[in-house]
Design a protein around this motif. Structure first.
Motif, PDB file in Angstrom:
ATOM      1  N   VAL A 156       0.863  -1.180   0.000  1.00 17.58           N
ATOM      2  CA  VAL A 156       0.000   0.000   0.000  1.00 17.58           C
ATOM      3  C   VAL A 156       0.899   1.230   0.000  1.00 17.58           C
ATOM      4  O   VAL A 156       1.703   1.425   0.912  1.00 17.58           O
ATOM      5  N   LYS A 157       0.767   2.040  -1.034  1.00 14.77           N
ATOM      6  CA  LYS A 157       1.634   3.203  -1.181  1.00 14.77           C
ATOM      7  C   LYS A 157       0.797   4.480  -1.198  1.00 14.77           C
ATOM      8  O   LYS A 157      -0.262   4.531  -1.836  1.00 14.77           O
ATOM      9  N   ILE A 158       1.278   5.487  -0.475  1.00 17.76           N
ATOM     10  CA  ILE A 158       0.605   6.782  -0.440  1.00 17.76           C
ATOM     11  C   ILE A 158       1.043   7.603  -1.648  1.00 17.76           C
ATOM     12  O   ILE A 158       2.245   7.745  -1.918  1.00 17.76           O
ATOM     13  N   ARG A 159       0.079   8.119  -2.375  1.00 16.90           N
ATOM     14  CA  ARG A 159       0.399   8.904  -3.562  1.00 16.90           C
ATOM     15  C   ARG A 159       1.057  10.215  -3.173  1.00 16.90           C
ATOM     16  O   ARG A 159       0.699  10.844  -2.187  1.00 16.90           O
ATOM     17  N   ASN A 160       2.017  10.609  -3.986  1.00 15.52           N
ATOM     18  CA  ASN A 160       2.802  11.813  -3.703  1.00 15.52           C
ATOM     19  C   ASN A 160       2.096  13.044  -4.260  1.00 15.52           C
ATOM     20  O   ASN A 160       2.574  13.726  -5.167  1.00 15.52           O
ATOM     21  N   ASP A 161       0.910  13.335  -3.692  1.00 14.93           N
ATOM     22  CA  ASP A 161       0.186  14.536  -4.096  1.00 14.93           C
ATOM     23  C   ASP A 161      -0.613  15.037  -2.897  1.00 14.93           C
ATOM     24  O   ASP A 161      -0.520  14.497  -1.795  1.00 14.93           O
ATOM     25  N   GLU A 162      -1.407  16.078  -3.121  1.00 21.49           N
ATOM     26  CA  GLU A 162      -2.142  16.687  -2.019  1.00 21.49           C
ATOM     27  C   GLU A 162      -3.246  15.787  -1.460  1.00 21.49           C
ATOM     28  O   GLU A 162      -3.683  15.957  -0.324  1.00 21.49           O
ATOM     29  N   SER A 163      -3.696  14.828  -2.239  1.00 20.87           N
ATOM     30  CA  SER A 163      -4.809  13.985  -1.806  1.00 20.87           C
ATOM     31  C   SER A 163      -4.418  13.006  -0.708  1.00 20.87           C
ATOM     32  O   SER A 163      -5.256  12.595   0.095  1.00 20.87           O
ATOM     33  N   SER A 164      -3.126  12.631  -0.674  1.00 21.77           N
ATOM     34  CA  SER A 164      -2.644  11.613   0.276  1.00 21.77           C
ATOM     35  C   SER A 164      -3.431  10.315   0.152  1.00 21.77           C
ATOM     36  O   SER A 164      -3.534   9.542   1.105  1.00 21.77           O
TER      37      SER A 164
END
Length: 320
Positions: A156-164
């Motif tokens: 599970v990876k957290i996207r590198n943007d404002e949405s998290s």
């Protein structure tokens, strides 16, 4: 223990069945037994509504956590049985902001998950589809099993943007083709070893029957990222519990009245077919023989099947 209906089959009366002593104890769990339990983890039940909304319910504390529904696309048969299985990665009582719910859903047995503070589910759509059979947690890592002794590491990876927001990635760590009709379970021994369990099943008319079990220990990942499966002939003193609940092993040194090197099994939802009689029992791994534990009352055939649960507190009215 198993959560089972009362002898009268009333929806709001339940019993805890203790397989160690072959005894049942009446308890008041304040929920309707006609709601299907699609999972049990850390003493919590994961209940499935007709709308496919999920509810986490701790029957010992009475705590309820409501989750959004799982969306199943392109399926007309939209019933609670479509949530094949769900587990928790941690105990919400101890880690209220740091647990995940992982579910296998739909006729294609896809994977989805959500974090404790998420408002919606994150879905995994591989091409071609991967039909999953079981899911569990090994340390802080999620592993899933499927057909042909396939095992995947779920990242599970957290996207590198404002949405998290998060994305799901899976990587195969073991595969081997087999001919039997099997369902697989994945669990962890009391000594911290990752185990793959194969359950050979036959289906004749309205009877489902387990023929045998095979258990494999998955070694540490090699340089190519794959694990080797080594067949084992005993559980090293453990007792294993599998079914719709999260698959677990316990040491019989800690629970001396559990039978060592045995698999206590209940039917799994993967074979939910109308009017199908599903089996349960004890498999003695060393002797390759079967025994009985809880015998389901035929009058309860319209109620959801019993499910394993780990009691998290002692009931004052429950004398053990």
């Amino acid at each position: 223990m198993l959560i089972v209906p009362s002898k009268d089959g009333l929806e709001k009366q339940h019993c805890l069945y203790d397989p160690r002593k072959n005894r049942t104890h009446l308890v008041d769990f304040k929920f309707c037994f006609n709601k299907r339990c699609c999972g049990s983890s850390f003493g919590w039940l994961i209940m499935c509504e007709e709308t496919l909304d999920l509810t986490l319910f701790n029957p010992f504390s009475g705590t309820v956590i409501r989750l959004p529904s799982i969306f199943i696309e392109d399926e007309l048969d939209y019933t609670p049985d479509r949530i094949v299985k769900a587990i928790l990665t941690k105990d919400p009582s101890l880690y209220p902001n740091d647990y995940m719910v992982v579910a296998i859903y739909g006729s294609c047995a896809k994977l989805c998950l959500m974090r404790s503070n998420d408002k919606s589910w994150t879905y995994y759509y591989p091409e071609p589809n991967i039909p999953f059979s079981d899911v569990n947690v090994y340390g802080d890592t999620i592993y899933a099993s499927g057909v042909d002794m396939m095992v995947w590491k779920v990242e599970v990876k957290i996207r590198n943007d404002e949405s998290s927001s998060i994305s799901i990635f899976v990587r195969m760590v073991h595969t081997k083709s087999i001919d039997d009709l099997t369902r697989s379970n994945i669990t962890v021994s009391s000594k911290g070893e990752l185990l793959l369990v194969l359950r050979s099943i036959s289906v004749e008319e309205t009877q489902l029957e387990t023929n045998k079990f095979k258990v494999y220990k998955l070694t540490e990942e090699r340089e190519n990222g794959m694990r080797k499966a080594i067949k084992i002939k005993s559980l090293d003193g453990d007792a294993m519990f599998i079914g719709d609940s999260q698959s677990i092993c316990v040491s019989t040194k800690d629970f001396p009245k559990c039978l060592p090197n045995c698999i206590y099994f209940m039917n799994g939802c993967n074979y939910c077919v109308p009017n199908l009689v599903q089996d349960s029992g004890i498999f003695y791994l060393e002797d390759k023989d079967f025994g009985d534990h809880y015998i389901r009352d035929p009058a309860h055939e319209n109620l959801p099947p019993p499910i394993w649960i780990i009691p998290t507190i002692c009931y004052k009215d429950l004398k053990v």
